[in-house]
Write a protein that holds these residues in place. Sequence first.
Motif, mmCIF file in Angstrom:
data_model
loop_
_atom_site.group_PDB
_atom_site.id
_atom_site.type_symbol
_atom_site.label_atom_id
_atom_site.label_comp_id
_atom_site.label_asym_id
_atom_site.label_seq_id
_atom_site.Cartn_x
_atom_site.Cartn_y
_atom_site.Cartn_z
ATOM 1 N N THR A 625 0.854 -1.191 0.000
ATOM 2 C CA THR A 625 0.000 0.000 0.000
ATOM 3 C C THR A 625 0.884 1.233 0.000
ATOM 4 O O THR A 625 2.041 1.210 0.448
ATOM 5 C CB THR A 625 -0.925 0.034 1.226
ATOM 6 O OG1 THR A 625 -0.144 0.161 2.421
ATOM 7 C CG2 THR A 625 -1.763 -1.248 1.310
ATOM 8 N N SER A 626 0.331 2.332 -0.505
ATOM 9 C CA SER A 626 1.079 3.591 -0.499
ATOM 10 C C SER A 626 1.208 4.154 0.902
ATOM 11 O O SER A 626 2.042 5.044 1.137
ATOM 12 C CB SER A 626 0.394 4.605 -1.420
ATOM 13 O OG SER A 626 -0.953 4.828 -1.000
ATOM 14 N N ALA A 627 0.390 3.672 1.842
ATOM 15 C CA ALA A 627 0.570 4.081 3.234
ATOM 16 C C ALA A 627 1.851 3.496 3.801
ATOM 17 O O ALA A 627 2.485 4.102 4.677
ATOM 18 C CB ALA A 627 -0.635 3.636 4.068
ATOM 19 N N PRO A 630 5.254 5.132 0.232
ATOM 20 C CA PRO A 630 4.534 6.236 -0.426
ATOM 21 C C PRO A 630 4.622 6.149 -1.942
ATOM 22 O O PRO A 630 5.655 5.836 -2.520
ATOM 23 C CB PRO A 630 5.252 7.486 0.107
ATOM 24 C CG PRO A 630 5.832 7.045 1.413
ATOM 25 C CD PRO A 630 6.230 5.615 1.225
ATOM 26 N N LYS A 632 2.544 8.382 -5.276
ATOM 27 C CA LYS A 632 1.546 9.388 -5.636
ATOM 28 C C LYS A 632 1.422 9.496 -7.136
ATOM 29 O O LYS A 632 2.321 9.129 -7.896
ATOM 30 C CB LYS A 632 1.909 10.746 -5.039
ATOM 31 C CG LYS A 632 3.174 11.359 -5.620
ATOM 32 C CD LYS A 632 3.420 12.751 -5.037
ATOM 33 C CE LYS A 632 4.672 13.412 -5.666
ATOM 34 N NZ LYS A 632 4.890 14.774 -5.132
ATOM 35 N N SER A 642 -5.878 14.017 -3.168
ATOM 36 C CA SER A 642 -4.765 13.084 -3.054
ATOM 37 C C SER A 642 -5.247 11.693 -3.425
ATOM 38 O O SER A 642 -6.407 11.352 -3.220
ATOM 39 C CB SER A 642 -4.213 13.094 -1.625
ATOM 40 O OG SER A 642 -5.228 12.686 -0.716
ATOM 41 N N ASN A 643 -4.325 10.919 -3.956
ATOM 42 C CA ASN A 643 -4.639 9.557 -4.374
ATOM 43 C C ASN A 643 -3.754 8.585 -3.616
ATOM 44 O O ASN A 643 -2.542 8.815 -3.471
ATOM 45 C CB ASN A 643 -4.416 9.377 -5.880
ATOM 46 C CG ASN A 643 -5.447 10.114 -6.721
ATOM 47 O OD1 ASN A 643 -6.478 9.570 -7.061
ATOM 48 N ND2 ASN A 643 -5.157 11.381 -7.031
ATOM 49 N N SER A 644 -4.359 7.534 -3.148
ATOM 50 C CA SER A 644 -3.591 6.458 -2.521
ATOM 51 C C SER A 644 -3.726 5.211 -3.381
ATOM 52 O O SER A 644 -4.699 5.045 -4.116
ATOM 53 C CB SER A 644 -4.096 6.185 -1.102
ATOM 54 O OG SER A 644 -5.461 5.784 -1.131
ATOM 55 N N ILE A 646 -3.362 0.877 -3.582
ATOM 56 C CA ILE A 646 -3.341 -0.402 -2.875
ATOM 57 C C ILE A 646 -3.094 -1.479 -3.909
ATOM 58 O O ILE A 646 -3.867 -1.631 -4.864
ATOM 59 C CB ILE A 646 -4.664 -0.676 -2.137
ATOM 60 C CG1 ILE A 646 -5.027 0.484 -1.205
ATOM 61 C CG2 ILE A 646 -4.585 -1.982 -1.356
ATOM 62 C CD1 ILE A 646 -6.426 0.394 -0.644
ATOM 63 N N GLN A 654 -6.668 2.430 -7.177
ATOM 64 C CA GLN A 654 -6.358 3.845 -7.000
ATOM 65 C C GLN A 654 -7.543 4.511 -6.314
ATOM 66 O O GLN A 654 -8.648 4.547 -6.852
ATOM 67 C CB GLN A 654 -6.073 4.508 -8.347
ATOM 68 C CG GLN A 654 -5.815 6.009 -8.266
ATOM 69 C CD GLN A 654 -5.670 6.648 -9.634
ATOM 70 O OE1 GLN A 654 -5.491 5.955 -10.627
ATOM 71 N NE2 GLN A 654 -5.749 7.958 -9.683
ATOM 72 N N THR A 691 7.568 8.027 -6.695
ATOM 73 C CA THR A 691 7.936 7.675 -5.325
ATOM 74 C C THR A 691 8.910 8.725 -4.801
ATOM 75 O O THR A 691 9.343 9.627 -5.534
ATOM 76 C CB THR A 691 8.593 6.291 -5.284
ATOM 77 O OG1 THR A 691 9.761 6.301 -6.113
ATOM 78 C CG2 THR A 691 7.636 5.223 -5.800
#
Length: 1483
Positions: A625-627, A630, A632, A642-644, A646, A654, A691
Motif C-alpha cells: 500500500t502507499s501508506a 509512499p 503518488k 490526493s490519491n492512494s 493499494i 487507486q 515515489t
Amino acid sequence: MMASAADATTSDDQESFAIYHEGQRLQLHWRGVPPLTRSPASCIRRIGESLLLLTTDHALYSAHLQANRSSLELELLRTDILDIDFCSGSQELFVVLTNGSVQRQVVTGSGREVHHPHTWQTLSFDPLELLAEGVRIRRVCCSTQGVVFVGSAGETYVMGSCGEVFNSEQQPRHMRLYEEGKELLDLAAGNEHFVMLVAPYNIADDVLQLPAASSKDDAEDEQASVKSLSSGNSERSFAANTRHLLHQGYALLHTQIFTFGASNNGLLGTGDHIRRANVARLQKLDSMGVCSIAAGLEHTVARTLDGRLYHWGLNTHQQLGEDVSSPMEITISDQAAYLPPEQKSALEATCGDYQTLFLNAEGQVQSLQPPPPLRHLQQSSTYAQTLLQLQLGAAWPQQLRLLMCSGGYTLQNHRQFQRQYHYYLSHLQSQLQLLLKHRQAVQTLEIWQRQSALEALSALGPLLVSWNRMLCLLVATLHSLEGFYRADFVQPADLLFICHHKEYIDLFDAYTKAYCDIYSVNGFGEAVASILGLNSPLAELNEESYVTRLFQQPFSIYQLFVQFMELLVRTQPEYGEHRVAWTEFARLSCISQELAVNTRDFWSSNDRNPRIVQFRRRQRRVILTSALVPLKLVTSGISMSSNSFILFSDFLCQVGSNSLYSYPLTTLWVWSEGEMCLRLTTPEKSFVVATRTQEMRKVWLDQLQSSIVAALGRPLGSPVPSSRSTGYEFSREHPKFSRVKACGTWRKGVLHGNCYLEYPDGSVYCGELHQGVIEGYGKMVIPSSGLYVGHFKGGRFHGHGVYEIHSKDSPESEVYEGNFCEGLFHGHGMMRNNRYIYVGEYQANARSGYGVMEDLVTGDKYMGMFVDNKRSGIGNCVTNHGDYFEGNFAGDDLVGNGVAVFENDYYYEGELTLHGPNGRGEYYMPNSDAGASSGAVDANGEADDCCELIGNKMFGQLSGSWETVRIQAGELVLNRRFPKYPSSLGRQVVDHNRKWRSLFHNFESDLANCTASHSGSYQSSAAGGTLRKPSKTSLSTAQIWNCIAVYMSKQRTREGSKPGNYFNNILLSLPLPQKTSSPLAKARSTTNTLNKLQSEAATVLNFLDFPPRRIHSQETLNSKPGGLQRADSLLSMGHNSSRDLDTGSLASFQLDQSLLNSTFNSDEANNINDAFATNNNNSISKHMNNSDCSITSTTSTSAMLDQVPSFGMASTLTEQDVASIRLYLEQAFKDRHHPLYALNERIANCFHYSYGYWKVKPTPILAKQAMREWESISRRIYRFIRKMFPALPEDYCHMEVSREVISHITLLYPLVLSEGIYSTLFVLYANKYSRKDEMYRQNLNYAEKLKDQELVELMGHESFLHTVMLDPKFEESVQTLKQLQEKFSPQDMLTVIQRSTQLLTEAYEHAMAANAAQLNADNMIPLTMLTMLRAAVPHLGAELALLDDLTGGPNFQAEMNGMAGYCYTTLKAAYEHVTLRALQKTP
C-alpha cells in the motif's frame, strides 16, 4: 552322501535371522545345505518336537533341537512352498505351493515324518471345474479346529469347524467372511478365534472430492488397494499419481478388523462374552490406521501406523495382565521406562502362545509381561547385516515380518535400521496422533458445513477437504518412511515424498491456499462466532485459537520433510534438487501465510471504510500500500485531491477523494520512467506515478512485476511479458470498445492477435485483431444483420468471406460468399436467396460486370454483363422452356439485334426482346430435316450443327409475342431450306477472356494480401484496392512463393482453430493454474487469476470468473432492441441495417464447435451452393467413379509443399522439371491449405452454375461456349502457374528427348478437369449429339441380345472374326474400353483407346497365329466395331466429340499424328459405321 552337521555349520554373523529358545540364542547347523547366504524367514511353526521354518525363497526346512539345547539342526524339505500352518486339532499340516495349490498331511508324535513325500494329499477347491483358470491359493491360517484359505483374488475358503460360523467342512468350501468392496490385508488365528485386517477399495473420491479419473488412468486406478503402495509408480500422469497417493493413504487409515470364533469369552474383542454365529467388526479400531495384527493362543495384538499397540483376549497365563474383552491401548512406557521417550514406539509386534513381543525403533526386542526366562531378551539385537534383496518386495502388508514366535521359539530377521532418521519417523507419528486427536473436531465442522446455511461455516468446505487430504497424505508418508527406516527398501528415491515430491507440493500448496483464504478474511473468527449459536459437542470449538491451531497443524509436516532433506543431502548430494524444491516451497508457504496475516490486519483496519471493504475476497491478498511505501499520482495540472494506491494480488486500486479506479494486473503494464517514476499502462489509460526515493521505486516496481507474473500464472522470476492472453471489460467511456468484453491476446495494453469480443448490443466477434483494430480472419455475429465469417480490415469486411444475412420480417435469408471491400460486396462473389442465385462481379454492393444469374422463380438463367444490379450489355439467356436468347441487354431486357433459338428448333434473327420480335428480323419455322444432309459429318464430327432443315420462313417487320408472331410489313415463304442454327449465333456473347476476370484478380490480390497483413501493412492495394481505384497486383516469382508460404501457414492455423474454436484456443492461453516441471509453479502465485473482481467494483473485470457467458446472440441470435450502431462504419450496407437474425438457421453458432456445424462451410468441397443443386433433374450424366485425375481434398500435406521448390525456375525446362512440377501441382490441387486448391474450388463453382445447374434439359448451343470458356479458364490458371514456375513455356513446347508437348492442356487437364467439370461439359455434349447417340443406344440394346457368331453375321463381317472374339485378349480389350467412361483428362482417354486397340491387335494375332496373318485396316474397323458394341460405353458419340474438342489445336498434334490419333480415328470411324443404320436381321 550327506555332510555332517559340523561341516554344514555356518557362522552366526552370516545368517539372515536368529532363533531363540527359552531365552537363549541357538546355533544353526544346516544339514545337507550348501553354505550360502540364505533368504530371510517368513514363517515358523512348531509341531511337536520339530520346528518348521519357511524362508522367502519358498524353501521349507525342518529343525530339531539338539540334546545340548543350544543348537538347532535344519534340513531342507521342499523348495516350492508359499505358506504353511498347522491345525493342532486335526493334527494336519497345510502347505500352499507356489503354483497356487494346497497340500496336507497328518502329522503325529514328534513331527519327523513331514519329509515323507507319499504322505501329502492335494486339496480340491473347484471339484466341478467351474472356473476356467482354476483356484489359486496364496495364504492359509489355522485355529485348533478350523482352517481358512485365501485366494489370489482375495476370496476365502473354509474347512473344518469354527463354532457356528462354519462347521464340519471336510473339503474346502467358498465362503465370504468380510464385506464386499473390501480387501483382505492380513489374517491371524488363535486356538478358537480368527482375526482379519481389511481395507476399503476406492471409496475416497467423494470424501476427498477427487476429480474423476481419466480413461487413460481408469485401468491403473481400478481397485487401487493398499497392496499397490509402491514408490515406483511414477509413470502415471500427475493427476493419477495424486489420486493414487490419496487413495492409498485413505485405505491405510480406514482399515477395519473383523473377528469370529468358536467361542467368545473376550477373545473376539467385542466388549462382551456373547457367542456369535457371524463375523463381528471391532468398531473401536475403525479408521485408526491399524497396519498389522498378531494372535497368540488366547489373545490378539494390533499395531497402528503411529506406533500404538492395542490388545484383547484372555489372561490365563498373565499375557495381558487382566482379561480384556475390548481393544485396549498398551502403554509401552510403563513396560519400558528405561528407554528414551522417542524410542517408546513399536516398530513391529508379534504373539507367542502366551506372550507378546515387540520390536522398538532402536532394534530392541521387548516383552510385555514376559515370563522370567525371557527377561534377558530385552537386550539389543540390532545387526549390521543389510539384506540385498527382498523377494516379497516392499508392498504392504507383504512387508517381511521381523519377529515371529511359535511354541517357545522366537525368530528375528536381521535388519540394519536407518536410525539416523528416527527423529523424523517418531515426529511424523506424533503428527499423525495429533491429527487423529483433532479429527473429531474436523468431522463436527464438516457436518455443520454441510447442514448449516451460515456463510462463515460454508466457506470452510475447501479447507476441510484439504485437511482430510493432508491426513491421508501423512498416513501414506508415514508408512513409506517406516519401510525405509526398517530397510524394506534402501534407496531414498523410493520414499513417496521424494519420488512424488511434485504431487506432494501440489497438495500442500492447495492446503496452504485454502488456509490462507480463510485466515486472510478472519474466517476462523467468523466461524467460531457462528458456532457459538449452535450446540457444540466440543467446547474447544468455541475458541478461535483452538480452531486456528487445528488447521495450522499440517504445516508442521512439510517442515519435517525439509529437515529430512537437509540431513539426506549431506551424505547423498544427488538429492539436492528435491531439497531445493521442498525448501523453496517452504519459503513461499511462509510468505503466503505472512501475506494472509497482513491481509487480515488490512481488512481489520479498514472495516469501517465501505469503499475498501467491497473488495474483500477470500482469494485476494494485500501486497503493498502507499501508506506503507509512499506512491503518488503525477498530474499535469494542480490537483487538490490526493490519491492512494493499494496493490492487491489481482489488481491495483487507486483511491481518490471522489474517485475509485481498479486496474486488473493481468492487463497492467509497468515500466520505469526517470529516476523515481513508474509508467502504468492499461487498456484504457496510461499514467505516471512517483515515489520519494529510488529504493521505494524499486520496491513498487518489483512488487508490481512479481504480482503481474503471479496473476498470469507464470513461474516465479519470469520476466513480465509484454504480450499476454487474458480478459478485460472496457468501461462505458472507451471511444471504440465501450462496455465491450474482450478476451484474447494483448500487447502493451492493446488487443493484438486472436481475440473474442462481446458487444453490449449482442454482437460477438471471434478472430484476429491488429493493434486494437479488427483485422485479419474472424467470425462476427450481428443481431441486426447476420453472421459473417471471413477477412476484416480496419474493422470492416474486407477480403474473401461468407456473409449470411437474415430478415426479421420475412423468412427469406441471403448468403453471400465472395470478396468484400470496405464493408461492401466488391469483386467476385456469389449471392443466393430464395429468389435467385448470382455468381459474378460486384461493385459497391451492386451486380456490375460479368455474372451468371439463375432466377429461382421463373427458372431463367442469364449469362452476361450487369450494370447497377440490372442486365446491361451483351449476354445470353436460357429460359425454363429451353429457349435461348442472345444479344444486347438494357434495363433488364433484350434490345436491338439478337438471336433467339427455341426448344422446337424455331429460331429468330433480328431486332427482338425477351417477349417477342420487335422490328426487322427473320423467323425460321422448320418442319422436317433435309434428307440430303441427314448423314453428313463435317471434319469435326458436328453433324447436328451442319445439317439443314426444311420449313417456312417469315421476314420483315415483325412484332407480337413468341407464341403469336405478327407480320407488320414482310413476307412468309414456304418450304425453304435453311441451316439448323442462325448464322450469327455466338457472335453476341461475352468474350471468354472477360469472364471471371474479377475471380482471378481477387485471387491474386488475396494471395498478395497474405504477406501484407502478415507484416502489418495497411496498403489498400493489397486486397483489391479501394472502391474508387481498384489496383492490379503484380508479383514476382519470389514474392508469389512467399505469399504461398504465408497463405498455407495461415490456413493450417485456422484448420486447428477455426473461428468457432477461437475462444477455446484463447482459453488455453489464459493464465490458468498450470502444471509445470518446477514444483514451485503453484506456490509462487499468490492468487488465482480466474478470481476477478466482482461487478460492484467500478470498472473491475469480472470476465474470467466464468467462461464468458453465452449472450443472447450466441444462444438464439435474436435481435435486441435497437439497431447495430456500428452498422454504418462496419458494413456500409444501409439496406441490411434493420434486419435481425433468423434463429432457425443460425442456432448452430457455438464457440466450442467448428464451423462445419454451421449452415455454410467454405472449407469443404461441397459447399453451401450444393444445397441448391438438389433439384437438378438432368437425365444424362457421365458415370462418376474414383479416378486419378479427380480433385479430392486431403489433410495430409506432402513435404514438397512445405518448401520453395528449386525446379522449374531456370530458363530451360528439363524432363525432370516437368515431372517435379506435375507432382507438385498434383499435391497442391489436393491440399486444401494450398491457394491453388481454393482457386480450383471457386472456378469449379462458377463453371457449375454457368453450365451444370439446370432444371430443364440444357440447350446444346452452350456446348461450344462452355468448351471455349473452359479453355480460357485453363489458360489463365496456367498463366498463374507460369509465375510460379517461369521455366514453363508461354504457349507450348516439345521436350527434346520424349517429344512430349508441354502446355496448359497436357499439364493442367489431368489435374483440374475433375469429374464435376467434365460431367458438366459431358451433359452439354450429350444433348448436342443426342440424335446419333440414340441410334447408337438402340443398336447396343439389340447387339446385347445376340451371340458373338450372330453379331458377326449381322454386321456382315468375315466369319473368322468370331474366332478373334473368343480370344481372352479380346475380352480384355472390351474391359479396357469400358474404362473410357471413368476417365476425364484427354491424355487418359487417349491412353485407354490406344491400350484397347493394342489388346485387340494382340487378340487378332494370337487367334490367327496358324495363318500368320497380320491385322490390316480392312479388319481393324470391323474388329473395333465389335469391341465397341460389346463394351457398350454410354453416349460414346458425346465422349468422342468432347475428346475431339479437348484435343484440338497444336497441343495434341504430335499425339494425334501418332498411334493414339490413329486409334482414336479408327474408333470414331467405327462409331459412324454403327450409327449409319439400325441393326436388324434380314427377314
